[in-house]
Design a protein around this motif. Sequence first.
Motif, PDB file in Angstrom:
ATOM      1  N   LEU A  99       8.325   4.695 -16.408  1.00  0.00           N
ATOM      2  CA  LEU A  99       8.746   5.802 -15.792  1.00  0.00           C
ATOM      3  C   LEU A  99       9.892   6.373 -16.503  1.00  0.00           C
ATOM      4  CD1 LEU A  99       8.627   4.722 -12.047  1.00  0.00           C
ATOM      5  CD2 LEU A  99       6.858   6.143 -13.216  1.00  0.00           C
ATOM      6  N   LEU A 100      10.469   5.718 -17.238  1.00  0.00           N
ATOM      7  CA  LEU A 100      11.918   6.420 -18.009  1.00  0.00           C
ATOM      8  C   LEU A 100      11.498   7.542 -18.651  1.00  0.00           C
ATOM      9  CD1 LEU A 100      14.975   5.923 -18.643  1.00  0.00           C
ATOM     10  CD2 LEU A 100      14.119   4.513 -20.668  1.00  0.00           C
ATOM     11  N   GLY A 101      12.155   8.854 -18.440  1.00  0.00           N
ATOM     12  CA  GLY A 101      11.936   9.894 -18.866  1.00  0.00           C
ATOM     13  C   GLY A 101      10.723  10.741 -18.664  1.00  0.00           C
ATOM     14  N   ARG A 102       9.987  10.262 -17.551  1.00  0.00           N
ATOM     15  CA  ARG A 102       8.949  10.953 -16.947  1.00  0.00           C
ATOM     16  C   ARG A 102       9.176  11.502 -15.694  1.00  0.00           C
ATOM     17  NH1 ARG A 102       3.701   7.207 -17.287  1.00  0.00           N
ATOM     18  NH2 ARG A 102       2.748   9.304 -17.704  1.00  0.00           N
ATOM     19  N   SER A 103       8.240  12.453 -15.230  1.00  0.00           N
ATOM     20  CA  SER A 103       8.283  12.944 -13.900  1.00  0.00           C
ATOM     21  C   SER A 103       7.512  12.369 -12.687  1.00  0.00           C
ATOM     22  CB  SER A 103       8.091  14.528 -13.904  1.00  0.00           C
ATOM     23  OG  SER A 103       7.089  14.704 -14.657  1.00  0.00           O
ATOM     24  N   VAL A 104       7.816  12.310 -11.595  1.00  0.00           N
ATOM     25  CA  VAL A 104       7.133  11.869 -10.609  1.00  0.00           C
ATOM     26  C   VAL A 104       7.264  12.641  -9.407  1.00  0.00           C
ATOM     27  CG1 VAL A 104       6.729   9.854  -8.955  1.00  0.00           C
ATOM     28  CG2 VAL A 104       7.103   9.484 -11.277  1.00  0.00           C
ATOM     29  N   LEU A 105       6.078  13.020  -8.561  1.00  0.00           N
ATOM     30  CA  LEU A 105       6.009  13.564  -7.339  1.00  0.00           C
ATOM     31  C   LEU A 105       5.659  12.523  -6.325  1.00  0.00           C
ATOM     32  CD1 LEU A 105       5.796  16.125  -5.360  1.00  0.00           C
ATOM     33  CD2 LEU A 105       3.277  16.514  -6.477  1.00  0.00           C
ATOM     34  N   VAL A 106       6.493  12.680  -5.258  1.00  0.00           N
ATOM     35  CA  VAL A 106       6.244  11.911  -4.147  1.00  0.00           C
ATOM     36  C   VAL A 106       5.852  12.900  -2.938  1.00  0.00           C
ATOM     37  CG1 VAL A 106       6.997  10.015  -2.510  1.00  0.00           C
ATOM     38  CG2 VAL A 106       7.557  10.175  -4.981  1.00  0.00           C
ATOM     39  N   THR A 107       4.603  12.766  -2.248  1.00  0.00           N
ATOM     40  CA  THR A 107       4.235  13.663  -1.071  1.00  0.00           C
ATOM     41  C   THR A 107       4.683  12.728  -0.003  1.00  0.00           C
ATOM     42  OG1 THR A 107       1.999  13.067  -1.006  1.00  0.00           O
ATOM     43  CG2 THR A 107       2.588  14.693  -2.608  1.00  0.00           C
ATOM     44  N   GLY A 108       4.815  13.445   1.213  1.00  0.00           N
ATOM     45  CA  GLY A 108       5.305  12.694   2.533  1.00  0.00           C
ATOM     46  C   GLY A 108       6.409  11.637   2.128  1.00  0.00           C
ATOM     47  N   ALA A 109       7.512  12.195   1.534  1.00  0.00           N
ATOM     48  CA  ALA A 109       8.549  11.679   0.846  1.00  0.00           C
ATOM     49  C   ALA A 109       9.506  11.078   1.844  1.00  0.00           C
ATOM     50  CB  ALA A 109       9.172  12.455  -0.250  1.00  0.00           C
ATOM     51  N   THR A 110       9.282  11.502   3.387  1.00  0.00           N
ATOM     52  CA  THR A 110      10.322  11.074   4.277  1.00  0.00           C
ATOM     53  C   THR A 110      10.083   9.787   5.192  1.00  0.00           C
ATOM     54  OG1 THR A 110       9.423  12.687   5.867  1.00  0.00           O
ATOM     55  CG2 THR A 110      11.460  13.486   4.648  1.00  0.00           C
ATOM     56  N   GLY A 111       8.712   9.614   4.996  1.00  0.00           N
ATOM     57  CA  GLY A 111       8.112   8.186   5.518  1.00  0.00           C
ATOM     58  C   GLY A 111       8.611   7.028   4.806  1.00  0.00           C
ATOM     59  N   GLY A 112       8.265   5.955   5.480  1.00  0.00           N
ATOM     60  CA  GLY A 112       8.734   4.619   4.956  1.00  0.00           C
ATOM     61  C   GLY A 112       8.493   4.346   3.365  1.00  0.00           C
ATOM     62  N   VAL A 113       7.183   4.361   3.031  1.00  0.00           N
ATOM     63  CA  VAL A 113       6.920   4.361   1.653  1.00  0.00           C
ATOM     64  C   VAL A 113       7.523   5.295   0.855  1.00  0.00           C
ATOM     65  CG1 VAL A 113       4.725   4.103   0.167  1.00  0.00           C
ATOM     66  CG2 VAL A 113       4.529   3.236   2.616  1.00  0.00           C
ATOM     67  N   GLY A 114       7.543   6.621   1.238  1.00  0.00           N
ATOM     68  CA  GLY A 114       7.953   7.871   0.553  1.00  0.00           C
ATOM     69  C   GLY A 114       9.360   7.490   0.089  1.00  0.00           C
ATOM     70  N   ARG A 115      10.269   7.070   1.103  1.00  0.00           N
ATOM     71  CA  ARG A 115      11.759   6.971   0.726  1.00  0.00           C
ATOM     72  C   ARG A 115      11.704   5.778  -0.244  1.00  0.00           C
ATOM     73  NH1 ARG A 115      15.248   7.794   6.256  1.00  0.00           N
ATOM     74  NH2 ARG A 115      13.862   9.167   7.361  1.00  0.00           N
ATOM     75  N   TYR A 116      11.147   4.775  -0.106  1.00  0.00           N
ATOM     76  CA  TYR A 116      11.386   3.515  -1.164  1.00  0.00           C
ATOM     77  C   TYR A 116      10.781   4.384  -2.540  1.00  0.00           C
ATOM     78  CZ  TYR A 116      12.694  -0.449   1.802  1.00  0.00           C
ATOM     79  OH  TYR A 116      13.260  -1.010   2.568  1.00  0.00           O
ATOM     80  N   ALA A 117       9.485   5.025  -2.553  1.00  0.00           N
ATOM     81  CA  ALA A 117       9.183   5.579  -3.777  1.00  0.00           C
ATOM     82  C   ALA A 117      10.125   6.318  -4.617  1.00  0.00           C
ATOM     83  CB  ALA A 117       7.736   6.155  -3.431  1.00  0.00           C
ATOM     84  N   VAL A 118      10.861   7.277  -3.739  1.00  0.00           N
ATOM     85  CA  VAL A 118      11.670   8.057  -4.279  1.00  0.00           C
ATOM     86  C   VAL A 118      13.030   7.276  -4.942  1.00  0.00           C
ATOM     87  CG1 VAL A 118      13.690   9.822  -3.718  1.00  0.00           C
ATOM     88  CG2 VAL A 118      11.272  10.054  -2.727  1.00  0.00           C
ATOM     89  N   GLN A 119      13.615   6.163  -4.032  1.00  0.00           N
ATOM     90  CA  GLN A 119      14.642   5.477  -4.779  1.00  0.00           C
ATOM     91  C   GLN A 119      14.029   4.843  -6.080  1.00  0.00           C
ATOM     92  OE1 GLN A 119      16.903   3.531  -1.641  1.00  0.00           O
ATOM     93  NE2 GLN A 119      15.372   3.972  -0.322  1.00  0.00           N
ATOM     94  N   LEU A 120      12.973   3.749  -5.839  1.00  0.00           N
ATOM     95  CA  LEU A 120      12.539   3.329  -7.156  1.00  0.00           C
ATOM     96  C   LEU A 120      12.100   4.033  -8.126  1.00  0.00           C
ATOM     97  CD1 LEU A 120      10.069   0.806  -4.955  1.00  0.00           C
ATOM     98  CD2 LEU A 120      12.343   0.206  -6.451  1.00  0.00           C
TER      99      LEU A 120
END
Length: 310
Positions: free
Chosen positions: A132-153
């Motif tokens: 993921l270093l230097g890449r772009s990631v989209l997280v949908t449904g980002a306020t849910g439990g999985v989404g919040r962890y995905a944004v942080q990680l």
Amino acid sequence: MRALLVDRSAPGGLRLGTAPDPEPAPHQALVRVTATSLNYGEVAFGLDTAPDGTVLGWDAAGIVERAAADGSGPAEGTPVVTLMPAGGWAELRAVDTGLIGAAPAGADLGALATIPVAAASALRALHRIGPLLGRSVLVTGATGGVGRYAVQLARAAGAHVVASTGSPARNGELLRGLGAHEVIASPKEATGPVDGVVDLVGGPQLVEAYQALAPGGTLVATGHSSGQGEDFAFGTLFGDAARHDRSVVSFYLLGCTGLGRDLGWLAHRVAAGELDPGITWRGDWDDAAEAVDALLGRRLHGKAVLTIGS
């Protein structure tokens, strides 16, 4: 032992009762559970389909009461995070040692109980996208439990993070605080192609997110909260120059190997304050019906944690 039992005649479909103590197999440890976190899937579908008297619960944190007879896994007295397909809503749980992560002494086990499904799913989805270093990631449904962890990680791994939420005005500050560089209302608003997507919504949003992928990009279908199917218009899957080698993949968390290591690593990150567990409801298991109602009514974003056996 005491446990939360499926009972469709009770408020929230659950009642406190008793169930037989589990008998661990040689490769299982017996864990005394102190906290569990609820997941939308088990509440929305498990309570509808499981027979009355069933003890559900994927996530649980607690203390090893009896180590595995085969010598694998953590020793008696170790604080742990555990994942199994059922049994987490009870005072005792028999757990495969490959699905146990050792936690730091003195950690908040309620916070750690949010890890198994939410954080491990986010971590494995990001692994599937690749470096993921230097890449772009989209997280949908980002306020849910999985989404919040995905944004942080994803942010911790060096990605440019785009978070999609139904209400950027309400949730933008929260998501930026968790590490999002951009907060948008739908994948169609992405300002440029992304290298990876962690999709937690499914349905039309998955289709929109797929169309936001750069050549070589990967969308990981991780959640399906919309309850809708995916309809790809003719031409969406063409592989011309702008759409070369894009893919949609899925995975089953319990089919992954090495989860114990993941759970332990995540437990140490949460205990150290490096990851926010996103707890938005916390209470005693006597109040389970309140948490279930909030989850089913989509009024609860983030994680709901129940104290077990208090």
